[in-house]
Design a protein around this motif. Sequence first.
Motif, mmCIF file in Angstrom:
data_model
loop_
_atom_site.group_PDB
_atom_site.id
_atom_site.type_symbol
_atom_site.label_atom_id
_atom_site.label_comp_id
_atom_site.label_asym_id
_atom_site.label_seq_id
_atom_site.Cartn_x
_atom_site.Cartn_y
_atom_site.Cartn_z
ATOM 1 N N GLU A 1 0.844 -1.208 0.000
ATOM 2 C CA GLU A 1 0.000 0.000 0.000
ATOM 3 C C GLU A 1 0.875 1.252 0.000
ATOM 4 O OE1 GLU A 1 -2.643 -0.283 3.378
ATOM 5 O OE2 GLU A 1 -2.992 -2.405 2.940
ATOM 6 N N ALA A 2 0.293 2.367 -0.477
ATOM 7 C CA ALA A 2 1.048 3.633 -0.528
ATOM 8 C C ALA A 2 1.363 4.112 0.890
ATOM 9 C CB ALA A 2 0.227 4.681 -1.270
ATOM 10 N N ILE A 3 2.512 4.768 1.047
ATOM 11 C CA ILE A 3 2.911 5.306 2.354
ATOM 12 C C ILE A 3 2.332 6.717 2.514
ATOM 13 C CG2 ILE A 3 4.863 6.013 3.775
ATOM 14 C CD1 ILE A 3 6.561 3.996 2.280
ATOM 15 N N PRO A 4 1.561 6.954 3.583
ATOM 16 C CA PRO A 4 0.998 8.298 3.779
ATOM 17 C C PRO A 4 2.039 9.273 4.320
ATOM 18 C CG PRO A 4 0.179 6.762 5.459
ATOM 19 C CD PRO A 4 1.164 6.007 4.634
ATOM 20 N N ILE A 5 2.095 10.460 3.715
ATOM 21 C CA ILE A 5 3.059 11.477 4.160
ATOM 22 C C ILE A 5 2.318 12.795 4.372
ATOM 23 C CG2 ILE A 5 5.106 12.808 3.512
ATOM 24 C CD1 ILE A 5 6.230 10.439 2.207
ATOM 25 N N TYR A 6 2.554 13.405 5.522
ATOM 26 C CA TYR A 6 1.910 14.682 5.816
ATOM 27 C C TYR A 6 2.451 15.797 4.922
ATOM 28 C CZ TYR A 6 -0.572 13.709 10.191
ATOM 29 O OH TYR A 6 -1.449 13.279 11.138
ATOM 30 N N PHE B 1 -3.520 1.119 11.805
ATOM 31 C CA PHE B 1 -2.353 1.215 10.946
ATOM 32 C C PHE B 1 -2.541 2.322 9.904
ATOM 33 C CE2 PHE B 1 -1.715 -2.818 12.766
ATOM 34 C CZ PHE B 1 -0.392 -3.136 12.621
ATOM 35 N N ASN B 2 -3.781 2.751 9.738
ATOM 36 C CA ASN B 2 -4.076 3.553 8.567
ATOM 37 C C ASN B 2 -4.358 5.021 8.829
ATOM 38 O OD1 ASN B 2 -3.921 1.203 7.061
ATOM 39 N ND2 ASN B 2 -5.992 0.657 7.665
ATOM 40 N N SER B 3 -5.209 5.314 9.813
ATOM 41 C CA SER B 3 -5.760 6.660 9.845
ATOM 42 C C SER B 3 -4.902 7.667 10.597
ATOM 43 C CB SER B 3 -7.150 6.619 10.459
ATOM 44 O OG SER B 3 -7.078 6.049 11.738
ATOM 45 N N HIS B 4 -3.982 7.204 11.421
ATOM 46 C CA HIS B 4 -3.169 8.161 12.161
ATOM 47 C C HIS B 4 -1.691 7.938 11.875
ATOM 48 C CE1 HIS B 4 -6.817 7.905 14.672
ATOM 49 N NE2 HIS B 4 -6.602 9.181 14.826
ATOM 50 N N ILE B 5 -0.942 9.029 11.915
ATOM 51 C CA ILE B 5 0.494 8.889 11.832
ATOM 52 C C ILE B 5 1.079 9.819 12.874
ATOM 53 C CG2 ILE B 5 2.335 8.591 10.153
ATOM 54 C CD1 ILE B 5 0.606 10.052 8.167
ATOM 55 N N ILE C 1 16.228 0.140 2.041
ATOM 56 C CA ILE C 1 16.519 -1.103 2.769
ATOM 57 C C ILE C 1 15.581 -2.215 2.301
ATOM 58 C CG2 ILE C 1 16.561 -2.221 5.041
ATOM 59 C CD1 ILE C 1 17.046 0.600 6.243
ATOM 60 N N LEU C 2 14.309 -1.851 2.076
ATOM 61 C CA LEU C 2 13.315 -2.862 1.678
ATOM 62 C C LEU C 2 13.427 -3.225 0.200
ATOM 63 C CD1 LEU C 2 10.337 -1.377 3.703
ATOM 64 C CD2 LEU C 2 11.341 -3.637 4.071
ATOM 65 N N GLY C 3 14.339 -2.539 -0.514
ATOM 66 C CA GLY C 3 14.551 -2.839 -1.940
ATOM 67 C C GLY C 3 13.392 -2.382 -2.814
ATOM 68 N N LYS C 4 12.643 -1.342 -2.361
ATOM 69 C CA LYS C 4 11.495 -0.856 -3.142
ATOM 70 C C LYS C 4 11.560 0.658 -3.275
ATOM 71 C CE LYS C 4 8.628 -4.660 -1.727
ATOM 72 N NZ LYS C 4 7.362 -5.180 -1.292
ATOM 73 N N PRO C 5 12.612 1.191 -3.919
ATOM 74 C CA PRO C 5 12.812 2.640 -3.930
ATOM 75 C C PRO C 5 11.682 3.432 -4.588
ATOM 76 C CG PRO C 5 14.318 1.534 -5.440
ATOM 77 C CD PRO C 5 13.655 0.468 -4.640
ATOM 78 N N HIS C 6 10.917 2.784 -5.468
ATOM 79 C CA HIS C 6 9.862 3.533 -6.174
ATOM 80 C C HIS C 6 8.471 3.263 -5.612
ATOM 81 C CE1 HIS C 6 13.049 4.664 -8.794
ATOM 82 N NE2 HIS C 6 13.294 3.405 -9.128
ATOM 83 N N HIS C 7 8.421 2.713 -4.414
ATOM 84 C CA HIS C 7 7.123 2.400 -3.804
ATOM 85 C C HIS C 7 6.276 3.680 -3.704
ATOM 86 C CE1 HIS C 7 4.531 -0.292 -1.527
ATOM 87 N NE2 HIS C 7 4.212 0.777 -0.803
ATOM 88 N N PRO C 8 4.960 3.611 -3.984
ATOM 89 C CA PRO C 8 4.142 4.834 -3.983
ATOM 90 C C PRO C 8 3.948 5.459 -2.596
ATOM 91 C CG PRO C 8 2.786 2.884 -4.342
ATOM 92 C CD PRO C 8 4.210 2.425 -4.395
ATOM 93 N N ARG C 9 3.848 6.791 -2.607
ATOM 94 C CA ARG C 9 3.540 7.547 -1.387
ATOM 95 C C ARG C 9 2.298 8.363 -1.666
ATOM 96 N NH1 ARG C 9 9.803 9.117 -1.742
ATOM 97 N NH2 ARG C 9 10.266 7.031 -2.481
ATOM 98 N N VAL C 10 1.560 8.685 -0.627
ATOM 99 C CA VAL C 10 0.371 9.512 -0.827
ATOM 100 C C VAL C 10 0.397 10.651 0.193
ATOM 101 C CG1 VAL C 10 -1.034 7.985 0.635
ATOM 102 C CG2 VAL C 10 -2.154 9.471 -1.003
ATOM 103 N N THR C 11 0.072 11.847 -0.306
ATOM 104 C CA THR C 11 0.059 13.000 0.590
ATOM 105 C C THR C 11 -1.255 13.023 1.351
ATOM 106 O OG1 THR C 11 1.425 14.210 -0.958
ATOM 107 C CG2 THR C 11 0.216 15.536 0.641
ATOM 108 N N VAL C 12 -1.163 13.141 2.680
ATOM 109 C CA VAL C 12 -2.394 13.238 3.469
ATOM 110 C C VAL C 12 -2.474 14.636 4.070
ATOM 111 C CG1 VAL C 12 -2.561 10.780 3.996
ATOM 112 C CG2 VAL C 12 -1.287 12.258 5.537
#
Length: 338
Positions: free
Chosen positions: A205-210, A332-336, A262-273
Amino acid sequence: MRTLLVGGGAGFIGSNFVRWMLSKYPDLKIVNVDKLTYAGNLDNVADLPSERHTFVRADIADAVAMHEVIETHRPDAIVNFAAETHVDRSIHGGLGDFVLANVMGPQVLAEATKKFAIPLYIQISTDEVFGALGLDEARLFHEETAFAPNMPYAACKAGGDLICRSYFQTFGTPIIVTHCSNNYGPYQFPEKFIPQAISKTLAGEAIPIYGDGLYVRDWIHVDDHCSAIDLLLQRGAAGEVYNIGADNERSNVEVVEMLLEILGKPHHPRVTVQDRPGHDRRYGIDASKMKAMGWEPKYPREKFIDGLRAKIQWYADNAAWVEKLKARGAEFNSHIKV
Ligand SMILES: NC(=O)c1ccc[n+]([C@@H]2O[C@H](COP(=O)([O-])OP(=O)(O)OC[C@H]3O[C@@H](n4cnc5c(N)ncnc54)[C@H](O)[C@@H]3O)[C@@H](O)[C@H]2O)c1
């Protein structure tokens, strides 16, 4: 020291600290008092030796319960990690719980320290009480920096710190307050930034970023926080304040990029929250007072990548721990938290 009372020892940092102290001091007994809120997890301490680790489910803000525990066990010191800790929860409701745990709790423990003549009480606080630094500012937070909390969680922590200060100033009650920067490491509740980013990546899943992702935090491995408190139990001076940090400021985007590498996934998607109101731009700790006492982090800035690698490995090795928390409804999802 024979007996130590730890508040909040079923949470992230508290459980690491209990583990640290029991493994380092073979004769030490720990009384672990935790209310077991959503963030408390007995699995974090399930493997500890029962003859040296006594768990008591209680609220640190409950004076009757705390006086009873302290009268029964007569600890040589108290270290309190118990607190409501999630910034977003303090913004979106339930602030009363923060006042009880983070302001009333330290007051009850300070009063008990005075009443039962406990030799030392260490109140664990956070750099968030100092407010925010600008991205281009040369200044860091030092022990004398004025409090300027910008969100309810930080304001409550500052309130608890000031109660502790007043007990020392007024009654001479032996209390130390510490301000540490952002921790990472094993047993961290999955709603927090780094475990959430790992978990999302592994789940595809995409990584949420503030916002713009340029919020800067000063990351410290939880073991380094534990070693600092261990040192303060031996050599800290009552009435003093100590800042704890590992000179490791990183933007959120930078941390995510390191994790993905480290996880070997440099282009993994991110999403702006959507950004959090009152979001502090940057924290940075001046830990020179601790360093002058001989304390050094095991994971300084240049070893951050090793600390992250170890953390990812821990999550891989403890998938059942994560899955059980998910089954309990851990968010896991709604708060960071960053
Ligand atoms: N996590 C960080 O990055 C960080 C950084 C600096 C300082 N701190 C401070 O360190 C402490 C521990 O943080 P954490 O991340 O381990 O938190 P956490 O949320 O993982 O754990 C908090 C623990 O306190 C318990 N608790 C909450 N209210 C309680 C109450 N009223 N009575 C008894 N127990 C109660 C919870 O059940 C939980 O086990 C907090 O005081 C926090 O302010 C945390």
